[in-house]
Each structure stands twice: as structure tokens, then as C-alpha cells.
Design a protein around this motif. Structure first.
Motif, PDB file in Angstrom:
ATOM      1  N   SER A 225       0.825  -1.208   0.000  1.00  0.00           N
ATOM      2  CA  SER A 225       0.000   0.000   0.000  1.00  0.00           C
ATOM      3  C   SER A 225       0.857   1.255   0.000  1.00  0.00           C
ATOM      4  O   SER A 225       0.417   2.315  -0.428  1.00  0.00           O
ATOM      5  CB  SER A 225      -0.949   0.008   1.206  1.00  0.00           C
ATOM      6  OG  SER A 225      -0.223  -0.141   2.413  1.00  0.00           O
ATOM      7  N   ASN A 226       2.108   1.143   0.482  1.00  0.00           N
ATOM      8  CA  ASN A 226       2.993   2.317   0.452  1.00  0.00           C
ATOM      9  C   ASN A 226       4.408   1.909   0.046  1.00  0.00           C
ATOM     10  O   ASN A 226       5.383   2.476   0.535  1.00  0.00           O
ATOM     11  CB  ASN A 226       3.023   2.995   1.837  1.00  0.00           C
ATOM     12  CG  ASN A 226       3.624   4.390   1.770  1.00  0.00           C
ATOM     13  OD1 ASN A 226       3.407   5.119   0.804  1.00  0.00           O
ATOM     14  ND2 ASN A 226       4.409   4.759   2.771  1.00  0.00           N
ATOM     15  N   SER A 227       4.498   0.937  -0.847  1.00  0.00           N
ATOM     16  CA  SER A 227       5.842   0.455  -1.226  1.00  0.00           C
ATOM     17  C   SER A 227       5.761  -0.304  -2.537  1.00  0.00           C
ATOM     18  O   SER A 227       4.688  -0.489  -3.104  1.00  0.00           O
ATOM     19  CB  SER A 227       6.407  -0.440  -0.121  1.00  0.00           C
ATOM     20  OG  SER A 227       5.494  -1.475   0.172  1.00  0.00           O
ATOM     21  N   SER A 228       6.936  -0.767  -2.971  1.00  0.00           N
ATOM     22  CA  SER A 228       7.035  -1.437  -4.262  1.00  0.00           C
ATOM     23  C   SER A 228       7.686  -2.801  -4.071  1.00  0.00           C
ATOM     24  O   SER A 228       8.627  -2.934  -3.271  1.00  0.00           O
ATOM     25  CB  SER A 228       7.922  -0.583  -5.177  1.00  0.00           C
ATOM     26  OG  SER A 228       8.350  -1.332  -6.281  1.00  0.00           O
ATOM     27  N   GLU A 229       7.241  -3.784  -4.868  1.00  0.00           N
ATOM     28  CA  GLU A 229       7.888  -5.099  -4.794  1.00  0.00           C
ATOM     29  C   GLU A 229       9.341  -4.998  -5.263  1.00  0.00           C
ATOM     30  O   GLU A 229      10.172  -5.847  -4.943  1.00  0.00           O
ATOM     31  CB  GLU A 229       7.103  -6.132  -5.615  1.00  0.00           C
ATOM     32  CG  GLU A 229       7.500  -7.543  -5.235  1.00  0.00           C
ATOM     33  CD  GLU A 229       6.616  -8.630  -5.823  1.00  0.00           C
ATOM     34  OE1 GLU A 229       5.522  -8.300  -6.327  1.00  0.00           O
ATOM     35  OE2 GLU A 229       7.039  -9.791  -5.782  1.00  0.00           O
ATOM     36  N   ARG A 230       9.641  -3.916  -6.005  1.00  0.00           N
ATOM     37  CA  ARG A 230      11.036  -3.725  -6.446  1.00  0.00           C
ATOM     38  C   ARG A 230      11.976  -3.551  -5.255  1.00  0.00           C
ATOM     39  O   ARG A 230      13.164  -3.829  -5.369  1.00  0.00           O
ATOM     40  CB  ARG A 230      11.142  -2.510  -7.361  1.00  0.00           C
ATOM     41  CG  ARG A 230      10.510  -2.785  -8.694  1.00  0.00           C
ATOM     42  CD  ARG A 230      10.698  -1.646  -9.653  1.00  0.00           C
ATOM     43  NE  ARG A 230       9.746  -1.804 -10.739  1.00  0.00           N
ATOM     44  CZ  ARG A 230       9.370  -0.865 -11.563  1.00  0.00           C
ATOM     45  NH1 ARG A 230       9.869   0.349 -11.459  1.00  0.00           N
ATOM     46  NH2 ARG A 230       8.506  -1.108 -12.520  1.00  0.00           N
ATOM     47  N   ALA A 231      11.440  -3.053  -4.149  1.00  0.00           N
ATOM     48  CA  ALA A 231      12.286  -2.937  -2.950  1.00  0.00           C
ATOM     49  C   ALA A 231      12.709  -4.330  -2.481  1.00  0.00           C
ATOM     50  O   ALA A 231      13.854  -4.535  -2.059  1.00  0.00           O
ATOM     51  CB  ALA A 231      11.538  -2.199  -1.837  1.00  0.00           C
ATOM     52  N   VAL A 232      11.786  -5.280  -2.569  1.00  0.00           N
ATOM     53  CA  VAL A 232      12.112  -6.652  -2.149  1.00  0.00           C
ATOM     54  C   VAL A 232      13.158  -7.238  -3.105  1.00  0.00           C
ATOM     55  O   VAL A 232      14.119  -7.897  -2.679  1.00  0.00           O
ATOM     56  CB  VAL A 232      10.847  -7.541  -2.098  1.00  0.00           C
ATOM     57  CG1 VAL A 232      11.183  -8.944  -1.615  1.00  0.00           C
ATOM     58  CG2 VAL A 232       9.777  -6.906  -1.207  1.00  0.00           C
ATOM     59  N   ASP A 233      13.001  -6.976  -4.399  1.00  0.00           N
ATOM     60  CA  ASP A 233      13.996  -7.452  -5.380  1.00  0.00           C
ATOM     61  C   ASP A 233      15.365  -6.841  -5.086  1.00  0.00           C
ATOM     62  O   ASP A 233      16.388  -7.525  -5.155  1.00  0.00           O
ATOM     63  CB  ASP A 233      13.566  -7.075  -6.808  1.00  0.00           C
ATOM     64  CG  ASP A 233      12.301  -7.810  -7.227  1.00  0.00           C
ATOM     65  OD1 ASP A 233      12.038  -8.900  -6.663  1.00  0.00           O
ATOM     66  OD2 ASP A 233      11.567  -7.296  -8.092  1.00  0.00           O
ATOM     67  N   ALA A 234      15.371  -5.539  -4.768  1.00  0.00           N
ATOM     68  CA  ALA A 234      16.647  -4.865  -4.489  1.00  0.00           C
ATOM     69  C   ALA A 234      17.301  -5.444  -3.231  1.00  0.00           C
ATOM     70  O   ALA A 234      18.524  -5.606  -3.172  1.00  0.00           O
ATOM     71  CB  ALA A 234      16.420  -3.357  -4.330  1.00  0.00           C
TER      72      ALA A 234
ATOM     73  N   GLY B 203      12.529   7.278  -6.923  1.00  0.00           N
ATOM     74  CA  GLY B 203      12.420   6.123  -6.029  1.00  0.00           C
ATOM     75  C   GLY B 203      12.474   4.826  -6.811  1.00  0.00           C
ATOM     76  O   GLY B 203      13.300   4.665  -7.719  1.00  0.00           O
ATOM     77  N   PHE B 204      11.569   3.905  -6.488  1.00  0.00           N
ATOM     78  CA  PHE B 204      11.534   2.623  -7.195  1.00  0.00           C
ATOM     79  C   PHE B 204      10.772   2.728  -8.511  1.00  0.00           C
ATOM     80  O   PHE B 204      10.616   1.745  -9.234  1.00  0.00           O
ATOM     81  CB  PHE B 204      10.949   1.527  -6.290  1.00  0.00           C
ATOM     82  CG  PHE B 204      11.877   1.148  -5.174  1.00  0.00           C
ATOM     83  CD1 PHE B 204      13.004   0.378  -5.419  1.00  0.00           C
ATOM     84  CD2 PHE B 204      11.652   1.608  -3.896  1.00  0.00           C
ATOM     85  CE1 PHE B 204      13.884   0.044  -4.397  1.00  0.00           C
ATOM     86  CE2 PHE B 204      12.517   1.283  -2.854  1.00  0.00           C
ATOM     87  CZ  PHE B 204      13.639   0.506  -3.110  1.00  0.00           C
ATOM     88  N   GLY B 205      10.234   3.919  -8.788  1.00  0.00           N
ATOM     89  CA  GLY B 205       9.687   4.184 -10.110  1.00  0.00           C
ATOM     90  C   GLY B 205       8.305   3.624 -10.354  1.00  0.00           C
ATOM     91  O   GLY B 205       7.893   3.472 -11.507  1.00  0.00           O
TER      92      GLY B 205
END
Ligand code: NAD
Ligand code: UFG
Length: 336
Positions: free
Chosen positions: A34-43, A333-335
Motif C-alpha cells: 500500500s505504500n511500497s514497491s515489490e522492487r524494494a524486495v527485489d533490491a 524512487g523505485f519508479g
């Protein structure tokens, strides 16, 4: 040990997943994005070179959380999942109480049902309200000035009462002002829209995305008239969570611990420090006070040292340099 990290795709959560993995724990992230991106988990996965499991969903969903605990053989939980905007909480108190209390109750119910008992909870120095004396210690009076703050205070009270009546052991971590990013520059804070907080806003002025920083008030009773906060590096904060999980075995029950550096900087001191790190001026102007802001607060750090064996080691220049590395490389950010 396997740790369930709710809200693990967010700013503090993603850095904590890195610290937990580096400390040898297996991690399962549960986040509704809700306030983040799955790309953060990938990173994060790219950074730690280890498998980090990801469950997308709501921490208030007891069945989902229970299933994640059982399937991944989870031993302990770090609960970050919450909404965190003070101003939005004033406009949408129902949404804040529903999400912040709902997700906490969901997690605690799932833990009770599956028989696991060690929990670290994200609280905030906002529970000290406007302090009469600084530094604030864990024994200082508590209060709240907005619905967000009340969700943290009620969350703490709820956990203290459940811990007193059950096998649940809890660390209530009262964060001061986290800033900075992982030194790789591949994960960091990714605010939605125009940032509300000082350092993210200042960094977007530095990239040219925003025009100028507004300094909210220079008529506080502080040496330069601007408000004072205890800024701490998000990597120090992340390491504090590893220390808190480790300390739970020898500290049963419910323990509140401040996570800060023990020293405060004024808004203008942060601007000056950022100008030194970036090597150029940050356009800024003084405007009126922001309603609800306290004049000054910083942490008493003795309990963190004694109970967790933790102290913050990174200084303001390092926080700002690391935040800038992330912001410059990822202005959007994560775009997504
Ligand atoms: P963040 O918004 O970056 O991270 C919170 C994460 O939780 C997000 O990824 C979001 O998608 C997720 N989330 C929200 N509600 C959820 C739900 N019901 N189920 C599953 N996932 C959900 O915020 P952050 O800065 O990383 O803050 C983490 C925690 O620390 C929050 O509890 C916040 O209140 C607390 N805190 C933050 C600060 C700060 O200045 N950043 C200070 C004190 C306390
Ligand atoms: N400030 C400015 N200009 C800005 C933004 C902030 O002058 O554009 C000032 C504020 O007035 C305050 C200081 O910078 O004096 C720090 O403000 P932040 O918004 O960065 O942080 P706060 O201390 O107000 O609040 C933050 C989180 C809260 C959390 C609290 C304590 O936003 O959720 O830290 O953890 F509760």
C-alpha cells in the motif's frame, strides 16, 4: 531462526531485512504494497544474495499471517506494517486506526494461534508528545497529539496488556527520526507525492524536483529558533531490530526502548550539514510553524545500551551522504 517482517517492503523494513539476513536469519516479508514497491524486495534480494520470501497481503488478515508463519516455520516477528503520515491521519483517523490497530491485532492473533511469542513493534518518539524535559527516557510521560500518535500509544498499551496475560514477549521500539539509506544506494525512502519529512524534502530540492525547502518556524525556544530532532541512520535503526530480537530471550514481558542517537540537530543545522555534504547551497526560506510540531526532542539512550547492547554509530554527515546517493541515483524512487 526465521523472522516474519510485516511491512518489510517499506523504508525501515527493507533496511531491516538486509540487517537480519546479514545477521544470519531467514526472512519472510509480508506486505500489501500500500505504500511500497515489490522492487524494494527485489533490491534487497540482490543486496543480500539470499532468498527472501515475499507474501503479498494484509497483516490484518489472521488466516494469511498464520499461514505464512506455519508455511515458513517462522519463529519471531518484526511488525512494521502501518500507515505513517501524521497529516493524513488527521484527515482520515478511521483509516489510521483501522489499519494500524487492525494489522497489529491480526499479527498478535496469528502469533497466539500458531504458538510463537517473540515480537518487535515499531513505535515512535511521537508517544512522548511535547516533552517537558529532554532527553526523553522510556519513563518520561507519554501522550499523543494526532491520530497516528494515538495508534502507536494504543498499540503499545495493547501489547503490554497481552504480554502481561500470555506468553508474548515484546520490544516496543520508539524510533526517533530515521534518515539515510543503505550505502549501496539501491534501497532507500520512496515517499508518495510531495514528501512530508525534512530530509526527503530537502533531497528533492537538491535534485531540482522541488523549488525550495520551507523551514517551519524559527521562533522556537532553541538556540537558532528552529526545531530540534534526533536524526538517526536507518542502517543503525535496522541493526537495532536485530539487537532487539536477540535481547528478547533475556527480557521477557514487554519492554519499551528508545532508538535514537542521543543528540539533536535543528532544522537549520541539518540544512547546513546537507550543504556541506552536497557542496552547494540548498534554497530555503523560513515560513510559519507547522501545526502539531514539538520544539525539541532527543533520546535518552541508556536503556538501548543496557538492554540491547546497541548504540547508533553513524553521524549526520553519513546519513545525509547516504540519503543523497540513493536520491541522486533514484530521483523517482523505485519508479512505480
Ligand atoms: P513505510 O510506509 O515505508 O513502510 C510501511 C510498510 O507497511 C509499507 O511497505 C506498506 O506497504 C506496508 N503496510 C501498511 N499497512 C499494511 C498492512 N495492513 N498489511 C501489510 N502491509 C502494510 O514506513 P516506514 O517509514 O518504513 O515505517 C515503518 C514503521 O515504523 C511504521 O509502523 C511507522 O509508523 C514506524 N515509524 C516510522 C517512522 C519514520 O519516520 N519513518 C518513525 C517512527 C515510527
Ligand atoms: N520540517 C521543515 N520543513 C519541511 C519538513 C519538516 O522545516 O519541509 C521540520 C519540521 O517542522 C520538524 C523537523 O523538520 O521540526 C522534522 O520534521 P519531520 O517531518 O522530518 O519529522 P517529525 O519529527 O515531524 O516526525 C517524524 C515522522 C513521524 C514520527 C516522528 C517521530 O514523520 O511519523 O518523526 O518518530 F512520529
Amino acid at each position: 531462526m526465521t523472522v516474519l517482517v510485516t511491512g518489510g517492503a517499506g523504508y525501515i523494513g527493507s533496511h531491516t531485512v538486509v540487517a537480519l539476513s546479514e545477521a544470519g536469519r531467514r526472512v519472510v516479508v509480508l506486505d500489501d504494497l500500500s505504500n511500497s514497491s515489490e522492487r524494494a524486495v527485489d533490491a534487497v534480494r540482490a543486496l543480500v544474495g539470499a532468498d527472501v520470501a515475499f507474501v503479498r497481503g494484509d497483516a490484518a488478515d489472521v488466516n494469511l499471517v498464520s499461514q505464512a508463519i506455519v508455511e515458513h516455520d517462522v519463529d519471531e516477528v518484526v511488525h512494521f506494517a502501518a500507515f505513517k503520515s501524521v497529516s493524513e491521519s488527521v484527515e482520515r483517523p478511521l483509516a489510521y486506526f483501522a489499519n494500524n490497530m487492525g494489522s497489529l491485532i491480526g499479527v498478535v492473533e496469528a502469533m497466539a494461534g500458531t504458538g510463537i511469542g517473540r515480537l518487535v513493534f515499531s513505535s515512535s518518539c511521537t508517544v512522548y508528545g511535547e516533552p517537558d524535559e529532554v532527553p526523553v527516557t522510556e519513563a518520561s510521560p507519554t501522550g499523543a497529539a494526532n491520530p497516528y500518535g494515538w495508534t502507536k500509544l494504543h498499540g503499545e498499551q495493547f501489547l503490554a496488556q497481552v504480554a502481561a496475560a500470555s506468553e508474548l514477549d515484546v520490544m516496543l521500539l520508539r524510533y526517533f527520526n530515521p534518515v539515510g539509506a543503505h550505502p549501496s544506494g539501491t534501497i532507500g525512502e520512496d515517499p508518495n507525492g510531495i514528501p512530508e519529512n525534512l530530509v526527503p524534502y530537502l533531497m528533492q530540492v537538491a535534485t531540482g524536483q522541488l523549488d525550495r525547502l520551507r523551514v517551519f518556524g524559527d521562533d522556537y525556544e532553541t538556540p537558532d529558533g528552529t526545531a530540534i530532532r534526533d536524526y538517526l541512520h536507518v542502517v543503525d535503526l535496522a541493526e537495532g531490530h536485530v539487537a532487539a530480537l536477540d535481547a528478547l530471550a533475556s527480557h521477557p514481558g514487554c519492554t519499551a526502548v528508545n532508538l535514537g542517537t542521543g543528540r539533536g540537530y535543528s532544522v537549520l543545522e541539518v540544512v547546513t550539514a546537507a550543504e556541506a555534504v552536497l557542496g552547494r547551497p540548498i534554497p530555503h526560506e523560513v515560513v510559519g510553524r507547522r501545526p502539531g510540531d514539538v520544539a525539541r526532542i532527543w533520546a535518552g539512550t541508556e536503556r538501548a545500551e543496557h538492554v540491547l547492547g546497541w548504540t547508533a554509530t553513524r553521524d549526520l554527515a553519513e546519513m545525509l551522504a547516504d540519503h543523497w546517493r540513493w536520491q541522486e541515483a533514484n530521483p523517482d524512487g523505485f519508479g512505480d
